[in-house]
Scaffold this motif. Structure first.
Motif: not given
Length: 75
Positions: A7-35
């Motif tokens: 659960r991400l509750r703020s823009v800062d949390e979204v940024r921290e999560f996205e940056q961690a995902a971006d540093r991975c050399d493999f796919a990181v995806n989010i499933l949300n309401e079928g998307a």
């Protein structure tokens, strides 16, 4: 394939999560309401309904990603 609920509750949390995902050399995806959203896309993550639990999927290991997912884990 590993799935973690977060659960991400703020823009800062979204940024921290996205940056961690971006540093991975493999796919990181989010499933949300079928998307399926690329977690490395800040615009994609920001477009989600952050009042909902997000399911993160990935297929490899990364210590930083695991730390961030643990920080935002939805029990």
């Amino acid at each position: 394939m590993t799935k973690r609920r977060i659960r991400l509750r703020s823009v800062d949390e979204v940024r921290e999560f996205e940056q961690a995902a971006d540093r991975c050399d493999f796919a990181v995806n989010i499933l949300n309401e079928g998307a399926l959203i690329d977690a490395k896309s800040i615009m994609g993550v920001m477009s989600l309904d952050l009042t909902q639990v997000l399911v993160v999927t990935y297929s490899d290991e990364n210590a930083e990603l695991e730390r961030v997912l643990g920080k935002f884990a939805d029990a």
